[in-house]
Design a protein around this motif. Structure first.
Motif, PDB file in Angstrom:
ATOM      1  N   HIS A 223      26.191  46.768  20.306  1.00  0.00           N
ATOM      2  CA  HIS A 223      26.612  46.442  21.591  1.00  0.00           C
ATOM      3  C   HIS A 223      25.733  47.113  22.699  1.00  0.00           C
ATOM      4  N   GLY A 224      25.271  48.091  22.514  1.00  0.00           N
ATOM      5  CA  GLY A 224      24.521  49.030  23.553  1.00  0.00           C
ATOM      6  C   GLY A 224      25.167  50.011  23.906  1.00  0.00           C
ATOM      7  N   PRO A 225      24.874  50.749  25.007  1.00  0.00           N
ATOM      8  CA  PRO A 225      25.208  52.103  25.570  1.00  0.00           C
ATOM      9  C   PRO A 225      26.599  51.728  26.050  1.00  0.00           C
ATOM     10  N   GLU A 226      27.476  52.947  25.948  1.00  0.00           N
ATOM     11  CA  GLU A 226      28.974  52.792  26.530  1.00  0.00           C
ATOM     12  C   GLU A 226      28.919  52.814  27.632  1.00  0.00           C
ATOM     13  N   PHE A 227      27.969  53.469  28.523  1.00  0.00           N
ATOM     14  CA  PHE A 227      27.748  53.028  30.011  1.00  0.00           C
ATOM     15  C   PHE A 227      26.649  52.572  30.508  1.00  0.00           C
ATOM     16  N   LEU A 228      26.731  51.585  31.387  1.00  0.00           N
ATOM     17  CA  LEU A 228      25.659  51.006  31.928  1.00  0.00           C
ATOM     18  C   LEU A 228      25.418  51.209  33.435  1.00  0.00           C
ATOM     19  N   THR A 229      24.172  51.120  33.850  1.00  0.00           N
ATOM     20  CA  THR A 229      23.630  51.162  35.178  1.00  0.00           C
ATOM     21  C   THR A 229      24.049  50.048  35.940  1.00  0.00           C
ATOM     22  N   VAL A 230      24.066  49.906  37.287  1.00  0.00           N
ATOM     23  CA  VAL A 230      24.392  48.645  38.033  1.00  0.00           C
ATOM     24  C   VAL A 230      23.441  47.837  37.782  1.00  0.00           C
ATOM     25  N   LYS A 231      22.291  47.921  37.456  1.00  0.00           N
ATOM     26  CA  LYS A 231      21.325  46.823  37.041  1.00  0.00           C
ATOM     27  C   LYS A 231      21.695  46.150  35.914  1.00  0.00           C
TER      28      LYS A 231
ATOM     29  N   ALA B 129      24.744  46.278  34.467  1.00  0.00           N
ATOM     30  CA  ALA B 129      25.916  45.639  34.454  1.00  0.00           C
ATOM     31  C   ALA B 129      25.804  44.281  35.072  1.00  0.00           C
ATOM     32  N   ALA B 130      24.969  44.244  36.154  1.00  0.00           N
ATOM     33  CA  ALA B 130      24.922  42.914  36.824  1.00  0.00           C
ATOM     34  C   ALA B 130      24.022  41.871  35.968  1.00  0.00           C
ATOM     35  N   LYS B 131      23.402  42.446  35.222  1.00  0.00           N
ATOM     36  CA  LYS B 131      22.785  41.373  34.137  1.00  0.00           C
ATOM     37  C   LYS B 131      23.984  40.924  33.418  1.00  0.00           C
ATOM     38  N   LEU B 132      24.597  41.583  32.711  1.00  0.00           N
ATOM     39  CA  LEU B 132      25.621  41.435  31.860  1.00  0.00           C
ATOM     40  C   LEU B 132      26.603  40.390  32.465  1.00  0.00           C
ATOM     41  N   LEU B 133      27.157  40.877  33.765  1.00  0.00           N
ATOM     42  CA  LEU B 133      28.040  39.994  34.324  1.00  0.00           C
ATOM     43  C   LEU B 133      27.117  38.532  35.141  1.00  0.00           C
ATOM     44  N   ARG B 134      25.889  38.774  35.023  1.00  0.00           N
ATOM     45  CA  ARG B 134      25.062  37.330  35.749  1.00  0.00           C
ATOM     46  C   ARG B 134      25.525  37.414  37.094  1.00  0.00           C
ATOM     47  N   VAL B 135      25.432  38.598  37.868  1.00  0.00           N
ATOM     48  CA  VAL B 135      25.401  38.386  39.180  1.00  0.00           C
ATOM     49  C   VAL B 135      24.377  39.096  39.897  1.00  0.00           C
ATOM     50  N   ASN B 136      24.132  39.070  41.032  1.00  0.00           N
ATOM     51  CA  ASN B 136      23.096  39.711  41.947  1.00  0.00           C
ATOM     52  C   ASN B 136      23.581  41.321  41.869  1.00  0.00           C
ATOM     53  N   ARG B 137      22.485  42.275  41.808  1.00  0.00           N
ATOM     54  CA  ARG B 137      22.913  43.498  41.728  1.00  0.00           C
ATOM     55  C   ARG B 137      23.523  44.206  42.965  1.00  0.00           C
ATOM     56  N   LYS B 138      23.136  43.327  44.102  1.00  0.00           N
ATOM     57  CA  LYS B 138      23.701  43.584  45.433  1.00  0.00           C
ATOM     58  C   LYS B 138      25.140  43.252  45.672  1.00  0.00           C
ATOM     59  N   THR B 139      25.377  42.240  44.903  1.00  0.00           N
ATOM     60  CA  THR B 139      26.780  41.647  44.910  1.00  0.00           C
ATOM     61  C   THR B 139      27.584  42.596  44.108  1.00  0.00           C
ATOM     62  N   LEU B 140      27.024  43.072  43.171  1.00  0.00           N
ATOM     63  CA  LEU B 140      27.893  44.195  42.346  1.00  0.00           C
ATOM     64  C   LEU B 140      28.226  45.266  43.117  1.00  0.00           C
ATOM     65  N   TYR B 141      26.887  46.051  43.875  1.00  0.00           N
ATOM     66  CA  TYR B 141      27.234  47.005  44.701  1.00  0.00           C
ATOM     67  C   TYR B 141      28.037  46.980  45.693  1.00  0.00           C
ATOM     68  N   GLU B 142      28.351  45.826  46.251  1.00  0.00           N
ATOM     69  CA  GLU B 142      29.383  45.307  47.382  1.00  0.00           C
ATOM     70  C   GLU B 142      30.694  45.282  46.611  1.00  0.00           C
ATOM     71  N   ALA B 143      30.858  44.961  45.482  1.00  0.00           N
ATOM     72  CA  ALA B 143      32.027  44.718  44.829  1.00  0.00           C
ATOM     73  C   ALA B 143      32.524  46.213  44.419  1.00  0.00           C
ATOM     74  N   ILE B 144      31.544  47.288  44.226  1.00  0.00           N
ATOM     75  CA  ILE B 144      32.014  48.475  43.657  1.00  0.00           C
ATOM     76  C   ILE B 144      32.257  49.318  44.993  1.00  0.00           C
TER      77      ILE B 144
ATOM     78  N   ALA C 123      34.976  48.184  29.872  1.00  0.00           N
ATOM     79  CA  ALA C 123      35.777  47.700  30.990  1.00  0.00           C
ATOM     80  C   ALA C 123      35.103  46.349  31.695  1.00  0.00           C
ATOM     81  N   LEU C 124      33.924  46.220  31.667  1.00  0.00           N
ATOM     82  CA  LEU C 124      33.428  44.919  32.263  1.00  0.00           C
ATOM     83  C   LEU C 124      33.499  44.114  31.206  1.00  0.00           C
ATOM     84  N   VAL C 125      33.414  44.031  30.100  1.00  0.00           N
ATOM     85  CA  VAL C 125      33.687  43.060  28.933  1.00  0.00           C
ATOM     86  C   VAL C 125      35.380  42.519  29.099  1.00  0.00           C
ATOM     87  N   GLU C 126      35.972  43.553  29.275  1.00  0.00           N
ATOM     88  CA  GLU C 126      37.652  43.123  29.328  1.00  0.00           C
ATOM     89  C   GLU C 126      38.137  42.817  30.697  1.00  0.00           C
TER      90      GLU C 126
END
Length: 73
Positions: free
Chosen positions: A10-18, A20-35, A56-59
């Motif tokens: 499943h890959g690394p336990e911790f993801l970069t924002v980039k 995570a955005a790819k996993l969630l299929r959202v724009n990176r800037k959108t994810l930064y704003e949500a953070i 945490a993202l998967v759940e």
């Protein structure tokens, strides 16, 4: 010899924002704003570096916990 646990299929336990955005299929800037708004669970800050726990993202179910990703309450 590495002291880190091996990365599973499943890959690394911790993801970069980039990543995570790819996993969630959202724009990176959108994810930064949500953070910034505190809407994303399990954020780890190391100085200016952000990492997000993959499990945490998967759940996470953002549609059931409040406003849409990046939207103010």
């Amino acid at each position: 010899m590495s002291t880190c646990p091996p990365q599973g299929s499943h890959g690394p336990e911790f993801l970069t924002v980039k990543e995570a955005a790819k996993l969630l299929r959202v724009n990176r800037k959108t994810l930064y704003e949500a953070i910034r708004l505190g809407q994303v669970p399990d954020i780890v800050r190391l100085g200016r570096v952000l990492r997000i726990r993959r499990s945490a993202l998967v759940e996470w179910q953002p549609g059931n916990s409040g406003p849409a990703l990046g939207e103010n309450r």
